[in-house]
Structure formats: structure tokens, C-alpha cells
Design a protein around this motif. Structure first.
Motif, PDB file in Angstrom:
ATOM      1  N   PRO A  50       8.419 -12.939   1.880  1.00  0.00           N
ATOM      2  CA  PRO A  50       8.442 -12.421   0.702  1.00  0.00           C
ATOM      3  C   PRO A  50       8.781 -10.875   0.961  1.00  0.00           C
ATOM      4  CG  PRO A  50       6.449 -12.087   1.762  1.00  0.00           C
ATOM      5  CD  PRO A  50       7.345 -13.401   2.143  1.00  0.00           C
ATOM      6  N   ALA A  51       9.537 -10.442  -0.649  1.00  0.00           N
ATOM      7  CA  ALA A  51      10.369  -8.920  -0.608  1.00  0.00           C
ATOM      8  C   ALA A  51       8.849  -8.367  -0.721  1.00  0.00           C
ATOM      9  CB  ALA A  51      10.919  -9.090  -2.012  1.00  0.00           C
ATOM     10  N   CYS A  52       9.438  -6.849  -0.555  1.00  0.00           N
ATOM     11  CA  CYS A  52       8.164  -5.993  -0.045  1.00  0.00           C
ATOM     12  C   CYS A  52       8.476  -4.974  -2.048  1.00  0.00           C
ATOM     13  CB  CYS A  52       8.309  -4.513   0.903  1.00  0.00           C
ATOM     14  SG  CYS A  52       7.023  -5.181   2.339  1.00  0.00           S
ATOM     15  N   ALA A  53       7.914  -5.312  -2.669  1.00  0.00           N
ATOM     16  CA  ALA A  53       8.088  -4.612  -4.072  1.00  0.00           C
ATOM     17  C   ALA A  53       8.152  -2.991  -3.871  1.00  0.00           C
ATOM     18  CB  ALA A  53       7.319  -5.274  -5.365  1.00  0.00           C
ATOM     19  N   GLN A  54       7.277  -2.616  -3.404  1.00  0.00           N
ATOM     20  CA  GLN A  54       7.616  -0.573  -2.968  1.00  0.00           C
ATOM     21  C   GLN A  54       6.953  -0.713  -1.742  1.00  0.00           C
ATOM     22  OE1 GLN A  54       3.892  -0.892  -6.603  1.00  0.00           O
ATOM     23  NE2 GLN A  54       3.291  -0.044  -5.021  1.00  0.00           N
ATOM     24  N   ARG A  55       7.245   0.851  -1.175  1.00  0.00           N
ATOM     25  CA  ARG A  55       7.118   1.488  -0.263  1.00  0.00           C
ATOM     26  C   ARG A  55       5.276   1.862  -0.454  1.00  0.00           C
ATOM     27  NH1 ARG A  55      12.325   4.576   2.488  1.00  0.00           N
ATOM     28  NH2 ARG A  55      14.002   3.242   1.425  1.00  0.00           N
ATOM     29  N   LEU A 188      -3.893   1.600   8.025  1.00  0.00           N
ATOM     30  CA  LEU A 188      -4.159   1.306   6.547  1.00  0.00           C
ATOM     31  C   LEU A 188      -5.675   2.226   6.822  1.00  0.00           C
ATOM     32  CD1 LEU A 188      -4.608  -2.406   7.702  1.00  0.00           C
ATOM     33  CD2 LEU A 188      -3.386  -1.332   5.826  1.00  0.00           C
ATOM     34  N   ARG A 189      -5.988   3.313   7.645  1.00  0.00           N
ATOM     35  CA  ARG A 189      -7.354   4.049   7.587  1.00  0.00           C
ATOM     36  C   ARG A 189      -7.299   4.603   6.369  1.00  0.00           C
ATOM     37  NH1 ARG A 189     -10.207   4.528  13.044  1.00  0.00           N
ATOM     38  NH2 ARG A 189     -11.759   5.839  11.506  1.00  0.00           N
ATOM     39  N   GLN A 190      -5.916   5.756   6.357  1.00  0.00           N
ATOM     40  CA  GLN A 190      -5.587   6.184   5.779  1.00  0.00           C
ATOM     41  C   GLN A 190      -5.045   6.350   4.227  1.00  0.00           C
ATOM     42  OE1 GLN A 190      -7.357   8.849   8.134  1.00  0.00           O
ATOM     43  NE2 GLN A 190      -6.122  10.204   6.239  1.00  0.00           N
ATOM     44  N   LEU A 191      -4.696   5.211   3.706  1.00  0.00           N
ATOM     45  CA  LEU A 191      -4.363   4.725   2.317  1.00  0.00           C
ATOM     46  C   LEU A 191      -5.065   4.933   0.699  1.00  0.00           C
ATOM     47  CD1 LEU A 191      -2.624   1.506   3.213  1.00  0.00           C
ATOM     48  CD2 LEU A 191      -1.425   3.286   2.574  1.00  0.00           C
ATOM     49  N   PRO A 198      -1.376  -2.807  -3.359  1.00  0.00           N
ATOM     50  CA  PRO A 198      -0.447  -3.694  -2.914  1.00  0.00           C
ATOM     51  C   PRO A 198      -0.065  -3.001  -1.594  1.00  0.00           C
ATOM     52  CG  PRO A 198       0.756  -2.383  -4.623  1.00  0.00           C
ATOM     53  CD  PRO A 198      -0.513  -1.623  -5.152  1.00  0.00           C
ATOM     54  N   VAL A 199       0.069  -3.948  -0.206  1.00  0.00           N
ATOM     55  CA  VAL A 199       0.499  -3.562   0.697  1.00  0.00           C
ATOM     56  C   VAL A 199       1.007  -4.090   1.488  1.00  0.00           C
ATOM     57  CG1 VAL A 199      -0.655  -2.857   2.841  1.00  0.00           C
ATOM     58  CG2 VAL A 199      -1.928  -2.573   1.024  1.00  0.00           C
ATOM     59  N   CYS A 200       2.515  -4.019   1.360  1.00  0.00           N
ATOM     60  CA  CYS A 200       3.253  -4.364   3.105  1.00  0.00           C
ATOM     61  C   CYS A 200       4.466  -3.582   3.189  1.00  0.00           C
ATOM     62  CB  CYS A 200       4.489  -4.738   0.935  1.00  0.00           C
ATOM     63  SG  CYS A 200       5.829  -6.028   2.050  1.00  0.00           S
ATOM     64  N   PHE A 201       4.548  -4.137   4.521  1.00  0.00           N
ATOM     65  CA  PHE A 201       5.208  -3.200   5.841  1.00  0.00           C
ATOM     66  C   PHE A 201       5.598  -4.756   6.944  1.00  0.00           C
ATOM     67  CE2 PHE A 201       1.044  -3.159   6.746  1.00  0.00           C
ATOM     68  CZ  PHE A 201       0.412  -3.119   7.710  1.00  0.00           C
ATOM     69  N   ARG A 211       6.857  -9.976   8.320  1.00  0.00           N
ATOM     70  CA  ARG A 211       6.674  -9.342   6.598  1.00  0.00           C
ATOM     71  C   ARG A 211       4.436  -9.007   6.566  1.00  0.00           C
ATOM     72  NH1 ARG A 211       9.837  -8.815   3.899  1.00  0.00           N
ATOM     73  NH2 ARG A 211      10.633  -7.643   4.857  1.00  0.00           N
ATOM     74  N   MET A 212       3.833  -8.396   6.233  1.00  0.00           N
ATOM     75  CA  MET A 212       2.843  -8.529   5.777  1.00  0.00           C
ATOM     76  C   MET A 212       2.015  -7.823   4.257  1.00  0.00           C
ATOM     77  SD  MET A 212      -0.493  -8.783   6.232  1.00  0.00           S
ATOM     78  CE  MET A 212      -0.752  -8.930   7.849  1.00  0.00           C
TER      79      MET A 212
END
Length: 299
Positions: A50-55, A188-191, A198-201, A211-212
Motif C-alpha cells: 500500500p502507498a503512503c498517501a501522506q507523510r 508514535l507517542r509524540q504524534l 492516518p499513520v504510514c511509514f 510498510r506500516m
């Protein structure tokens, strides 16, 4: 590779995605043997990453953790208590903020597989992006080490390892964000967590990049032996970049307060569910807290 290491990786991916377990060091049968297509039937569509739609969004400040924080978890694998994991923030060193994760199986699970492992992530103290990640583990007398260098400019990782006395190395690319399984937990604790975020990295785990992709599901009340908490529930799927048919579903709960404590993680593997549950924590300037009693988790 063992079920215990597979379970630990699923949990690692849950908090990112620590190394409570790992995925196979070498490709398993599912990597090398494609199932035969039924007669007179078109071949199935090849799975894709799956693609990361955004950073990732900008991180919250100040940090919710500091050198001296230590978290301890109980690990459960396939319905049995498997061992303990500790996560601790170290003092800044050479411009990095190191975090250490230790895993050790208990006497019961060690009859199946003895694991004693330590992972270190060296993060930038402001961006929490890693520059280096190391692992050292002994499993049933077998020793292995891994040293991973992150090159943010080139967006790749250099992986040097020794497994069963045999050295090896590889270079693997990533897309927008390259994390390791230990440091990703702290990132993740700082998001700025909110429902639907959404989360992707991309994340390094056991000589591979994954890819998460996931999102924040909702805010939930969580009852643990450690106490009562309001927490954000995140869910996602980790897909191996070089073999998209290898996937791991993950869930994680992080407190909705300034501490952003990782309360629990649940991952799924072929043999069933694995879970990590926070049982104690100590933080600079705060009174240490430890779970009391044998109560069951309530959600």
C-alpha cells in the motif's frame, strides 16, 4: 525462526509496530513456494504494497518521555505467559537519544524457546528519526547480532548481521520515513493523536523493511491491573516491502495524557494472538507505579 521471535515482532509492529519477538531471519516456505493456480483459472492478482498517501504529521512537543523513564511489560504468546520486556530511555550520547529494549522469556516458555535479547535505537533528540539500530540476542545457545545504519539523505538502510556465526549484509530502500521497531514506539507517542488520523511509514524488522499503514480508531477507556486509563486505540497492518503477501495485523493503545504511555499491544501471527501489557513504569520526578493483583484487562 521460532514462534516466540515471530510473536515479538508482531508486538513490535504493534507499537509502531520492541522487539519482543522477531519475524523469521530467513525466508520461510511462504517466501519461496508460490501455490499452484487451479486448472483453467486465471492467476491471482499479485499483492502490492500500500502507498503512503501522506507523510507523518509534525510531532508534539515537549517530549512525553525523558532519560530515566523505564517501562515494564508482561508478554503473552499463543495463550501462555511468555516473559518480560523492559523499555528504557538512556542519557543522550554523541548527539543521539538512545532507547533500550530488553526481552527475556520466563522459565515456563523457555522450555519451548529460551530468548534473551537487547535492542538499541539511536534517535535524533528532536525529530526521533533513527540514525542507527542494533540487536543482540541469544536463542537456545544460538547468538546473533544486527547493526543497522539509516541514511536519511539516500533513504536506505545498511544492514550488517551475524547469524549462527555467518556474517552478511544488505542495503534496502525505504520511501518517505524510515524507522526501526524500537524507536518507532517512541515516535508514535509524540504524534498528535486524534480519531481518524492516518499513520504510514516504513520500519526495519529482522533484516527486512516493512510498510506500516494504519489509523487512530477512537478514544477508549482501558482498565488494567496498573490502573484506569483513557487511551487512543491505533490499528494497522505491516506489509513486507519485498514480499507483500507477508502481513501482520497490529493494535496498540496509548494513553490520552501528557505521558503517552504505551499500555498494550496485540498482534496476530499464524499461530494466534500475542500481547504485551504494561505492568509498571517509573519516570523522572514521578512516583513509580506497579500493577496490583491479577485482574483481567477490561476494554
Amino acid at each position: 525462526m521460532t514462534a516466540m521471535r515471530t510473536a515479538l515482532a508482531a508486538l513490535l509492529f504493534s507499537f509502531s509496530s520492541a522487539a519482543w519477538a522477531q519475524l523469521p531471519d530467513a525466508d520461510g516456505p511462504e517466501d519461496t513456494k508460490a501455490p499452484a493456480a487451479p486448472a483453467q483459472q486465471a492467476p491471482a492478482e499479485k499483492p502490492s504494497v500500500p502507498a503512503c498517501a501522506q507523510r507523518l504529521p509534525a510531532l508534539r512537543t515537549p517530549l512525553s518521555f525523558a532519560p530515566g523513564e523505564e517501562l515494564e511489560f508482561d508478554l503473552d504468546a499463543m495463550g501462555a505467559t511468555a516473559g518480560k520486556m523492559t523499555m528504557s530511555v538512556q542519557k543522550k550520547k554523541d548527539g543521539s537519544l538512545p532507547v533500550q529494549i530488553k526481552v527475556q522469556t520466563n522459565s515456563f516458555f523457555s522450555k519451548v524457546r529460551r530468548v534473551n535479547a537487547t535492542a538499541m535505537s539511536y534517535m535524533h533528540p528532536k525529530t526521533l528519526r533513527p540514525s542507527r539500530y542494533t540487536e543482540e540476542a541469544t536463542e537456545n545457545e544460538q547468538h546473533r547480532t544486527v547493526d543497522v545504519a539509516f541514511n536519511a539523505k539516500e533513504r536506505n538502510v545498511r544492514i550488517d548481521y551475524v547469524v549462527r556465526g555467518k556474517p552478511g549484509s544488505s542495503n534496502q530502500p525505504y520511501e518517505h520515513e524510515g524507522m526501526d521497531v524500537a524507536g518507532a514506539i517512541y515516535m508514535l507517542r509524540q504524534l498528535p493523536l486524534k480519531e481518524g488520523l492516518p499513520v504510514c511509514f516504513d520500519v526495519y524488522g529482522v533484516r527486512r523493511m516493512w510498510r506500516m499503514t494504519g489509523s487512530v480508531v477512537k478514544r477508549e477507556h482501558v482498565s488494567l491491573p496498573l490502573g484506569e486509563f483513557d487511551a487512543w486505540h491505533l490499528e494497522g497492518v505491516a506489509v513486507r516491502l519485498d514480499n507483500p503477501k507477508m502481513k501482520r495485523e497490529v493494535h496498540v493503545w496509548i494513553t490520552d495524557d501528557d505521558r503517552r504511555l504505551p499500555l498494550a499491544a496485540v498482534g496476530t501471527i499464524d499461530l494466534g494472538a500475542v500481547r504485551a501489557t504494561l505492568t509498571s513504569y517509573s519516570r523522572p520526578g514521578e512516583k513509580a507505579k506497579q500493577a496490583q493483583g491479577k485482574e483481567q484487562l477490561k476494554w
